[in-house]
Design a protein around this motif. Structure first.
Motif, PDB file in Angstrom:
ATOM      1  N   ARG A   1       0.741   7.843  -4.052  1.00  5.41           N
ATOM      2  CA  ARG A   1      -0.322   8.543  -4.790  1.00  5.41           C
ATOM      3  C   ARG A   1      -0.733   9.801  -4.043  1.00  5.41           C
ATOM      4  O   ARG A   1      -1.000  10.848  -4.642  1.00  5.41           O
ATOM      5  N   THR A   2      -0.775   9.735  -2.707  1.00  9.35           N
ATOM      6  CA  THR A   2      -1.147  10.893  -1.886  1.00  9.35           C
ATOM      7  C   THR A   2      -0.102  11.999  -1.990  1.00  9.35           C
ATOM      8  O   THR A   2      -0.430  13.188  -2.116  1.00  9.35           O
TER       9      THR A   2
ATOM     10  N   TRP B   1      -0.374   3.640  -2.383  1.00  8.08           N
ATOM     11  CA  TRP B   1      -1.416   4.577  -1.938  1.00  8.08           C
ATOM     12  C   TRP B   1      -0.772   5.799  -1.283  1.00  8.08           C
ATOM     13  O   TRP B   1      -1.213   6.927  -1.483  1.00  8.08           O
TER      14      TRP B   1
ATOM     15  N   TRP C   1      -5.990  -6.585  -6.225  1.00  6.84           N
ATOM     16  CA  TRP C   1      -5.859  -5.257  -6.810  1.00  6.84           C
ATOM     17  C   TRP C   1      -6.884  -5.094  -7.929  1.00  6.84           C
ATOM     18  O   TRP C   1      -6.863  -5.827  -8.915  1.00  6.84           O
TER      19      TRP C   1
ATOM     20  N   ILE D   1      -6.120   6.530 -11.576  1.00 13.05           N
ATOM     21  CA  ILE D   1      -5.203   5.845 -10.661  1.00 13.05           C
ATOM     22  C   ILE D   1      -5.341   4.352 -10.918  1.00 13.05           C
ATOM     23  O   ILE D   1      -6.446   3.810 -10.973  1.00 13.05           O
TER      24      ILE D   1
ATOM     25  N   LEU E   1       0.828  -1.206   0.000  1.00 13.24           N
ATOM     26  CA  LEU E   1       0.000   0.000   0.000  1.00 13.24           C
ATOM     27  C   LEU E   1       0.862   1.255   0.000  1.00 13.24           C
ATOM     28  O   LEU E   1       0.352   2.377   0.045  1.00 13.24           O
TER      29      LEU E   1
ATOM     30  N   CYS F   1      -7.201   1.056  -9.117  1.00 17.87           N
ATOM     31  CA  CYS F   1      -8.076   2.078  -8.535  1.00 17.87           C
ATOM     32  C   CYS F   1      -8.390   1.784  -7.072  1.00 17.87           C
ATOM     33  O   CYS F   1      -8.741   2.679  -6.321  1.00 17.87           O
ATOM     34  N   LYS F   2      -8.264   0.525  -6.666  1.00 21.56           N
ATOM     35  CA  LYS F   2      -8.456   0.204  -5.252  1.00 21.56           C
ATOM     36  C   LYS F   2      -7.862  -1.168  -4.941  1.00 21.56           C
ATOM     37  O   LYS F   2      -7.548  -1.960  -5.836  1.00 21.56           O
TER      38      LYS F   2
ATOM     39  N   GLN G   1      -7.021  10.274  -1.066  1.00 19.40           N
ATOM     40  CA  GLN G   1      -5.742  10.247  -0.382  1.00 19.40           C
ATOM     41  C   GLN G   1      -5.772   9.223   0.749  1.00 19.40           C
ATOM     42  O   GLN G   1      -6.834   8.879   1.280  1.00 19.40           O
ATOM     43  N   ILE G   2      -4.587   8.745   1.130  1.00 18.44           N
ATOM     44  CA  ILE G   2      -4.491   7.691   2.121  1.00 18.44           C
ATOM     45  C   ILE G   2      -5.105   8.129   3.447  1.00 18.44           C
ATOM     46  O   ILE G   2      -4.969   9.278   3.868  1.00 18.44           O
TER      47      ILE G   2
ATOM     48  N   PHE H   1      -8.031   4.181  -3.848  1.00 16.49           N
ATOM     49  CA  PHE H   1      -6.886   4.972  -4.297  1.00 16.49           C
ATOM     50  C   PHE H   1      -7.294   6.253  -5.016  1.00 16.49           C
ATOM     51  O   PHE H   1      -6.434   7.069  -5.344  1.00 16.49           O
TER      52      PHE H   1
END
Length: 745
Positions: free
Chosen positions: A558-559, A555, A679, A571, A552, A574-575, A652-653, A649
């Motif tokens: 990404r933040t 994640w 994922w 992203i 993670l 995406c999750k 933000q985390i 995602f």
């Protein structure tokens, strides 16, 4: 102010990992806390440890004080997670190993003498030696000239050893020295050369924990001439095998040839550019026994005598007769330990299919020693029954390697499968298999094509170490610009892309790799453009031993990149969905069960620190352990796979919570839960990459229960069985910790 710079400490770490007597320091490094260096400051011993933040990749140095109270907060909070993820507990639960050492020590030590124990761990072998000489026995110790010196380099283990010695009334009879054996000096650390050496500094390959340099120094500086040693001798054996599964773990070029996607991670003429390192890999070969075809009888390779000084280099040429037609794709190897001089006490790491001598019998499943696998380059070597295979084996201080062929002379065999001077990017065997898996590749390509659809001149960031994604984007979109962060690969990733660019039809002027690691990017880094696509597998080089949710990190990154993302940025994935399954894992649980008496020496005092399972006076939460479930001996799923929580995602985390109802589908004994992440690659939840046990390429996180629970489904439920459980979980973004609680009903 510290007397060592971080660079110096890293050098010290590399030396310790090369030839240390502490148990499994590499595992400690992967567990994000590795012992680095002991130094003296007055009466206080200090040791540095490197702590890694899995969500940022950043590390910090932490000092451990030797004079801390064992019950102090620092010891409990900092040391327990470190030691609980090592193989000490598994090793101490190996009753066959313990019994063999006890029998050999009792047989070898028949009178008072000086015994040196190198890599003493909890002091088990030292206590065996002391008992053999009746040291500590009030009726004999007055006239005894016996002495035991226990050498252990890893300070947290030294602290535990002292507790064990104290519990067994031997703290005054065994001298504990917190140094590497190579640092010991006669007349300074020990009064005289030792008459007897007892040691257990062996890994699955035999040599990887520094056996040879340790024995060399011991014979040169610490032992009398012609000493008694336990063990007495070790012999390595091998066998030629064919296995499609093992082939997939190293021959990316051969497996990629089956793919029709036009992507060539290993183009023709560059067969060795992306590969697994040429070395032996520790592996539970029993788990794939039905997928292995034996192509030869077992053969002896090397013999190492502990009672004399070993050579740093050795080689042998073997002629091996094929017993079957087939493709030699790997050499499976193991070792047999002869612990006594007469040759009556043995221990073997051989796979189950080997017929061992009567007095070497196979024991229970254990993880601290496995078999080893050496991959034959490429597709392997075709052989026919009764054909002779030439195998050339070489060992250095810390490893054994092989070259083989059916007819070529030795001068050519030595260079088989290699191209001098070629650039090579080394990845783990599992990552090689993933990149060659047609289903995985198809899913990734479909997701990327969908993400790029309709986007003109997109700016894409590959946030992790995926060379596959960087290559695919450049291949699919001729107008895209790719920025690869490559936080672990750095310049190696750039070199690789430069080498394969032409073969994949793209120009390197559309790809850049940032030269320096940055915590976040600015618009200057993106050439004043907003990012259209942020992607990752996720994969971080060097994180192969991490827990699933530590990926993670994507994640988190990404933040940190949020300010450079466009409003409609995609992203990818995406999750993530944290999945779990209730498991029956009797072999794994028993290998980590609580310690009581080991060969009549009490060890219960260290159970909590080592994260043991079982009926403990003050049970604590056990650690999460990264394992390939399918290599954990006997196992069985007791529930359907169920989602625990989701990580979005697109945002933000943040702290994340989840709750799940566990319905048991099969009756059995539940030993714990396996966790992994699926994922989700697209917003429609159509493309999902699972890292569960089925593919066998990813490690899962295992949470063992303190006490196993008998469970059953609704139809077969008895009054003593649980048929449901409730699981609650939370994820802390500041530390990357996952906290899970469960309640059986």
């Amino acid at each position: 102010m510290l007397p060592f710079t971080p660079k110096t400490l890293v050098l010290i770490l590399s030396l310790r990992l090369r030839a240390c007597s502490s148990r499994n320091l590499l595992s400690l490094a992967l567990s994000a806390a590795t012992a680095i260096r002991t130094m003296s400051s007055g009466p206080t011993q200090r040791q540095f440890q490197l702590r890694l933040d899995p969500l940022t990749g950043n590390s910090e140095w932490v000092i451990i004080e030797e004079d801390e109270d064992d019950g102090g907060e620092i010891f409990k909070n900092a040391q327990q997670p470190i030691l609980a993820t090592t193989s000490y507990l598994d090793m101490l639960n190996d009753s066959r190993r313990n019994r063999a050492y006890r029998e050999a020590i009792d047989k070898a030590i028949t009178k008072p003498c000086h015994v040196l124990d190198i890599g003493a761990g909890t002091g088990l072998l030292s206590m065996m030696a002391a008992r053999a000489m009746a040291i500590g026995d009030s009726t004999t110790c007055r006239n005894s000239q016996g002495m035991v010196t226990a050498c252990e380099s890893y300070l947290p283990m030294v602290k535990l050893m002292k507790k064990v010695l104290r519990l067994n009334g031997l703290e005054r009879n065994i001298r504990v020295i917190n140094k590497r054996s190579a640092e010991l000096k006669v007349g300074v650390d020990i009064t005289s050369r030792a008459d007897v050496l007892v040691s257990e500094i062996l890994d699955s390959e035999l040599l990887g924990e520094g056996l040879i340099p340790t024995l060399q120094h011991a014979h040169d500086m610490l032992l009398v001439e012609n000493p008694i040693t336990v063990p007495y001798r070790a012999t390595t054996y091998g066998q030629l095998v064919e296995s499609t599964f093992l082939w997939k773990l190293h021959d990316l070029h051969g497996n990629e040839a089956k793919a029709s996607d036009g992507i060539r991670l290993v183009p023709t003429g560059f067969e060795s550019i992306l590969s697994a390192k040429s070395q032996q890999y520790a592996f539970h070969c029993d788990a794939i026994e039905n997928e292995i075809k034996l192509l030869s009888e077992p053969f002896k390779i090397f013999e190492f005598d502990f009672w004399k000084r070993p050579d740093s280099h050795g080689e042998t040429e073997l002629l091996i007769k094929a017993t079957n037609d087939g493709q030699v794709q790997a050499v499976v190897s193991w070792w047999i330990l002869q612990l006594d001089f007469e040759g009556r006490i043995f221990y073997s790491t051989a796979p189950r299919w080997i017929n061992l001598p009567m007095n070497t019998g196979a024991g229970d499943w254990c993880d601290h020693w496995k078999q080893c696998v050496w991959f034959v380059p490429g597709k392997g070597i075709s052989i026919s029954k009764d054909e002779v295979v030439h195998l050339h084996a070489v060992h250095n201080d810390i490893s054994i390697s092989y070259n083989l062929n059916t007819q070529v002379p030795r001068t050519e065999v030595m260079s088989y499968g290699f191209k001098g001077g070629d650039f090579q990017l080394m990845l783990s065997p599992e990552k090689i298999a993933i990149y060659g898996d047609t289903e995985w590749r198809s899913s990734m390509l479909t997701a990327i094509k969908n993400a790029l659809n309709g986007r003109v001149d997109p700016l894409c960031i590959v946030a992790d170490d995926s060379v596959f994604l960087a290559l695919v984007i450049a291949h699919l979109s001729k107008t895209s610009h790719v920025i690869s962060l490559f936080p672990g690969l750095r310049g190696k990733g750039l070199q690789y892309l430069q080498a394969v660019a032409d073969a994949n039809g793209f120009s390197m002027d559309r790809i850049e790799v940032l030269e320096k690691k940055k915590t976040c990017l600015s618009m200057q880094d993106t050439h004043q453009r907003k990012v259209d696509l942020l992607i990752g597998e996720p994969f971080y080089s060097g994180n192969d031993g991490m827990l699933p949710w530590q990926n993670l990190r994507l994640w988190k990154e990404r933040t940190l990149l949020n300010s450079v993302l466009s409003e409609d940025a995609l992203i990818f994935p995406c999750k993530g969905i944290l999945k779990a399954c209730a498991m029956s894992l009797p072999d794994l649980w028993n290998s980590r069960r609580c310690l009581n008496k080991i060969e009549d020496f009490e060890h219960s005092v260290i159970n909590n620190t080592l994260g043991a399972c079982g009926e403990l006076p003050n049970p604590q939460e056990g650690p999460y352990l990264p394992y390939f479930i399918w290599q954990c001996g006997e196992f069985m799923k007791l529930s359907e796979t169920f989602p625990v929580m989701e990580f979005d995602f697109s945002k933000q985390i943040s702290k994340t919570y989840g709750k799940a109802q566990v319905e048991f589908a099969e009756p059995g004994i539940c030993h714990g839960f396996a966790f992994w992440i699926d994922w989700v690659m697209d917003s429609e939840n159509f493309i999902v990459i699972s890292t569960g046990p089925e593919k066998r390429y990813w490690k899962q996180g295992v949470k063992l229960l303190a006490t196993p629970v008998e469970v059953g489904n609704q139809k077969s439920r008895s009054t003593s069985e649980c048929c449901q459980a409730v699981m609650e979980a939370s994820f802390d973004p500041s530390s990357g910790d996952l906290i899970v609680s469960h309640f059986f009903s």
